[in-house]
Design a protein around this motif. Structure first.
Motif, PDB file in Angstrom:
ATOM      1  N   THR A  27      -6.622  -2.909   6.446  1.00  0.00           N
ATOM      2  CA  THR A  27      -7.759  -3.834   6.513  1.00  0.00           C
ATOM      3  C   THR A  27      -7.951  -4.370   7.921  1.00  0.00           C
ATOM      4  OG1 THR A  27      -6.294  -5.634   5.851  1.00  0.00           O
ATOM      5  CG2 THR A  27      -7.539  -4.518   4.115  1.00  0.00           C
ATOM      6  N   GLY A  28      -7.798  -3.537   8.917  1.00  0.00           N
ATOM      7  CA  GLY A  28      -8.018  -3.946  10.297  1.00  0.00           C
ATOM      8  C   GLY A  28      -6.728  -3.956  11.095  1.00  0.00           C
ATOM      9  N   GLY A  29      -6.855  -4.276  12.376  1.00  0.00           N
ATOM     10  CA  GLY A  29      -5.685  -4.363  13.235  1.00  0.00           C
ATOM     11  C   GLY A  29      -5.177  -3.036  13.753  1.00  0.00           C
ATOM     12  N   ILE A  30      -5.998  -1.983  13.612  1.00  0.00           N
ATOM     13  CA  ILE A  30      -5.586  -0.678  14.125  1.00  0.00           C
ATOM     14  C   ILE A  30      -5.675  -0.692  15.647  1.00  0.00           C
ATOM     15  CG2 ILE A  30      -6.124   1.772  14.227  1.00  0.00           C
ATOM     16  CD1 ILE A  30      -7.135   1.573  11.360  1.00  0.00           C
ATOM     17  N   SER A  31      -4.570  -0.373  16.294  1.00  0.00           N
ATOM     18  CA  SER A  31      -4.524  -0.407  17.751  1.00  0.00           C
ATOM     19  C   SER A  31      -4.723   0.967  18.378  1.00  0.00           C
ATOM     20  CB  SER A  31      -3.196  -0.988  18.220  1.00  0.00           C
ATOM     21  OG  SER A  31      -2.114  -0.215  17.708  1.00  0.00           O
ATOM     22  N   TYR A  32      -4.471   2.014  17.589  1.00  0.00           N
ATOM     23  CA  TYR A  32      -4.519   3.358  18.164  1.00  0.00           C
ATOM     24  C   TYR A  32      -4.825   4.369  17.069  1.00  0.00           C
ATOM     25  CZ  TYR A  32      -2.883   7.630  20.485  1.00  0.00           C
ATOM     26  OH  TYR A  32      -2.794   8.880  21.017  1.00  0.00           O
ATOM     27  N   ARG A  33      -5.629   5.348  17.415  1.00  0.00           N
ATOM     28  CA  ARG A  33      -5.923   6.487  16.537  1.00  0.00           C
ATOM     29  C   ARG A  33      -5.715   7.750  17.353  1.00  0.00           C
ATOM     30  NH1 ARG A  33      -9.480   2.405  15.760  1.00  0.00           N
ATOM     31  NH2 ARG A  33     -10.108   1.845  13.644  1.00  0.00           N
ATOM     32  N   GLY A  34      -5.099   8.740  16.766  1.00  0.00           N
ATOM     33  CA  GLY A  34      -4.846   9.952  17.533  1.00  0.00           C
ATOM     34  C   GLY A  34      -4.831  11.192  16.671  1.00  0.00           C
ATOM     35  N   TRP A  35      -5.015  12.315  17.337  1.00  0.00           N
ATOM     36  CA  TRP A  35      -4.877  13.624  16.725  1.00  0.00           C
ATOM     37  C   TRP A  35      -3.755  14.368  17.435  1.00  0.00           C
ATOM     38  CZ3 TRP A  35      -7.020  15.359  12.339  1.00  0.00           C
ATOM     39  CH2 TRP A  35      -8.135  14.689  11.848  1.00  0.00           C
ATOM     40  N   TYR A  36      -2.907  14.991  16.657  1.00  0.00           N
ATOM     41  CA  TYR A  36      -1.801  15.784  17.160  1.00  0.00           C
ATOM     42  C   TYR A  36      -1.891  17.158  16.510  1.00  0.00           C
ATOM     43  CZ  TYR A  36       0.133  11.363  18.780  1.00  0.00           C
ATOM     44  OH  TYR A  36       0.316  10.168  19.420  1.00  0.00           O
ATOM     45  N   ARG A  37      -1.186  18.117  17.088  1.00  0.00           N
ATOM     46  CA  ARG A  37      -1.171  19.440  16.465  1.00  0.00           C
ATOM     47  C   ARG A  37       0.197  20.081  16.622  1.00  0.00           C
ATOM     48  NH1 ARG A  37      -5.241  22.642  20.644  1.00  0.00           N
ATOM     49  NH2 ARG A  37      -3.794  22.771  22.431  1.00  0.00           N
ATOM     50  N   GLN A  38       0.500  20.970  15.712  1.00  0.00           N
ATOM     51  CA  GLN A  38       1.750  21.701  15.748  1.00  0.00           C
ATOM     52  C   GLN A  38       1.455  23.180  15.600  1.00  0.00           C
ATOM     53  OE1 GLN A  38       4.766  20.281  13.057  1.00  0.00           O
ATOM     54  NE2 GLN A  38       6.375  21.387  14.160  1.00  0.00           N
ATOM     55  N   PRO A  39       1.471  23.903  16.725  1.00  0.00           N
ATOM     56  CA  PRO A  39       1.260  25.352  16.663  1.00  0.00           C
ATOM     57  C   PRO A  39       2.436  26.038  15.966  1.00  0.00           C
ATOM     58  CG  PRO A  39       0.902  24.500  18.890  1.00  0.00           C
ATOM     59  CD  PRO A  39       1.585  23.427  18.108  1.00  0.00           C
ATOM     60  N   PRO A  40       2.247  27.230  15.482  1.00  0.00           N
ATOM     61  CA  PRO A  40       3.334  27.937  14.811  1.00  0.00           C
ATOM     62  C   PRO A  40       4.566  28.082  15.704  1.00  0.00           C
ATOM     63  CG  PRO A  40       1.256  29.077  14.480  1.00  0.00           C
ATOM     64  CD  PRO A  40       1.001  27.998  15.472  1.00  0.00           C
ATOM     65  N   GLY A  41       5.721  27.657  15.217  1.00  0.00           N
ATOM     66  CA  GLY A  41       6.961  27.796  15.958  1.00  0.00           C
ATOM     67  C   GLY A  41       7.147  26.831  17.116  1.00  0.00           C
ATOM     68  N   LYS A  42       6.249  25.856  17.228  1.00  0.00           N
ATOM     69  CA  LYS A  42       6.338  24.916  18.348  1.00  0.00           C
ATOM     70  C   LYS A  42       6.405  23.483  17.831  1.00  0.00           C
ATOM     71  CE  LYS A  42       3.874  27.887  21.615  1.00  0.00           C
ATOM     72  NZ  LYS A  42       2.743  27.965  22.599  1.00  0.00           N
ATOM     73  N   GLN A  43       6.671  22.565  18.759  1.00  0.00           N
ATOM     74  CA  GLN A  43       6.746  21.162  18.393  1.00  0.00           C
ATOM     75  C   GLN A  43       5.362  20.534  18.331  1.00  0.00           C
ATOM     76  OE1 GLN A  43       9.457  19.324  21.213  1.00  0.00           O
ATOM     77  NE2 GLN A  43      11.212  19.826  19.943  1.00  0.00           N
ATOM     78  N   ARG A  44       5.284  19.440  17.622  1.00  0.00           N
ATOM     79  CA  ARG A  44       4.031  18.693  17.531  1.00  0.00           C
ATOM     80  C   ARG A  44       3.696  18.112  18.893  1.00  0.00           C
ATOM     81  NH1 ARG A  44       3.301  14.646  12.512  1.00  0.00           N
ATOM     82  NH2 ARG A  44       4.106  16.547  11.551  1.00  0.00           N
ATOM     83  N   GLU A  45       2.417  18.148  19.244  1.00  0.00           N
ATOM     84  CA  GLU A  45       1.967  17.648  20.541  1.00  0.00           C
ATOM     85  C   GLU A  45       0.705  16.827  20.387  1.00  0.00           C
ATOM     86  OE1 GLU A  45       1.291  21.270  22.736  1.00  0.00           O
ATOM     87  OE2 GLU A  45      -0.600  21.676  21.712  1.00  0.00           O
ATOM     88  N   LEU A  46       0.509  15.922  21.355  1.00  0.00           N
ATOM     89  CA  LEU A  46      -0.698  15.110  21.366  1.00  0.00           C
ATOM     90  C   LEU A  46      -1.897  15.967  21.758  1.00  0.00           C
ATOM     91  CD1 LEU A  46      -2.191  12.326  21.410  1.00  0.00           C
ATOM     92  CD2 LEU A  46      -1.623  12.243  23.842  1.00  0.00           C
ATOM     93  N   VAL A  47      -2.985  15.800  21.039  1.00  0.00           N
ATOM     94  CA  VAL A  47      -4.252  16.441  21.394  1.00  0.00           C
ATOM     95  C   VAL A  47      -5.176  15.418  22.047  1.00  0.00           C
ATOM     96  CG1 VAL A  47      -6.298  17.628  20.516  1.00  0.00           C
ATOM     97  CG2 VAL A  47      -4.046  18.087  19.500  1.00  0.00           C
ATOM     98  N   ALA A  48      -5.383  14.300  21.364  1.00  0.00           N
ATOM     99  CA  ALA A  48      -6.288  13.276  21.873  1.00  0.00           C
ATOM    100  C   ALA A  48      -5.982  11.958  21.178  1.00  0.00           C
ATOM    101  CB  ALA A  48      -7.740  13.670  21.640  1.00  0.00           C
ATOM    102  N   GLY A  49      -6.238  10.864  21.907  1.00  0.00           N
ATOM    103  CA  GLY A  49      -6.039   9.547  21.336  1.00  0.00           C
ATOM    104  C   GLY A  49      -7.107   8.586  21.803  1.00  0.00           C
ATOM    105  N   ILE A  50      -7.299   7.537  21.014  1.00  0.00           N
ATOM    106  CA  ILE A  50      -8.272   6.513  21.377  1.00  0.00           C
ATOM    107  C   ILE A  50      -7.721   5.161  20.964  1.00  0.00           C
ATOM    108  CG2 ILE A  50      -9.559   6.859  19.210  1.00  0.00           C
ATOM    109  CD1 ILE A  50     -12.121   6.182  20.854  1.00  0.00           C
ATOM    110  N   THR A  51      -7.786   4.204  21.892  1.00  0.00           N
ATOM    111  CA  THR A  51      -7.275   2.879  21.610  1.00  0.00           C
ATOM    112  C   THR A  51      -8.344   2.013  20.957  1.00  0.00           C
ATOM    113  OG1 THR A  51      -7.944   1.949  23.727  1.00  0.00           O
ATOM    114  CG2 THR A  51      -5.817   3.073  23.656  1.00  0.00           C
TER     115      THR A  51
END
Length: 114
Positions: A27-51
């Motif tokens: 119900t509010g107070g969100i400080s950050y929103r982001g998208w991450y991705r995990q390619p096959p066989g790799k670690q999760r990584e940041l794609v984009a974020g918005i404060t």
């Protein structure tokens, strides 16, 4: 709190997809929103974020092609992906931060292939 991601799919190189993530139970107070991705066989990584203030950041590999936004729906975050490349193939996850808590969506598959 639940995050529901949608919009993934299969597309040819050069195509576009629009990912959406809707958060419920917050119900509010969100400080950050982001998208991450995990390619096959790799670690999760940041794609984009918005404060909460609207500041955005992008992975170098997607700059100029992807756009993150917060539409008028307060608990939604959008990732517009254009000029997709095979190396963009991954499971994409949304993340929302509120205070010290992080919440993650279930992931949506994006496949870029001819």
């Amino acid at each position: 709190v639940q995050l529901q991601a949608s919009g993934g799919g299969s597309v040819q190189p050069g195509g576009s997809l629009r990912l959406s993530c809707a958060a419920s139970g917050i119900t509010g107070g969100i400080s950050y929103r982001g998208w991450y991705r995990q390619p096959p066989g790799k670690q999760r990584e940041l794609v984009a974020g918005i404060t909460a203030g609207g500041h955005t950041n992008y992975a170098d590999s997607v700059k100029g092609r992807f756009t993150i936004s917060r539409p008028n729906a307060r608990n939604t975050v959008i990732l517009q992906m254009n000029s997709l490349k095979p190396e963009d193939t991954a499971v994409y996850y949304c993340r929302v931060s509120r205070g010290t808590a992080d919440y993650w969506g279930q992931g949506t598959q994006v496949t870029v292939s001819s």
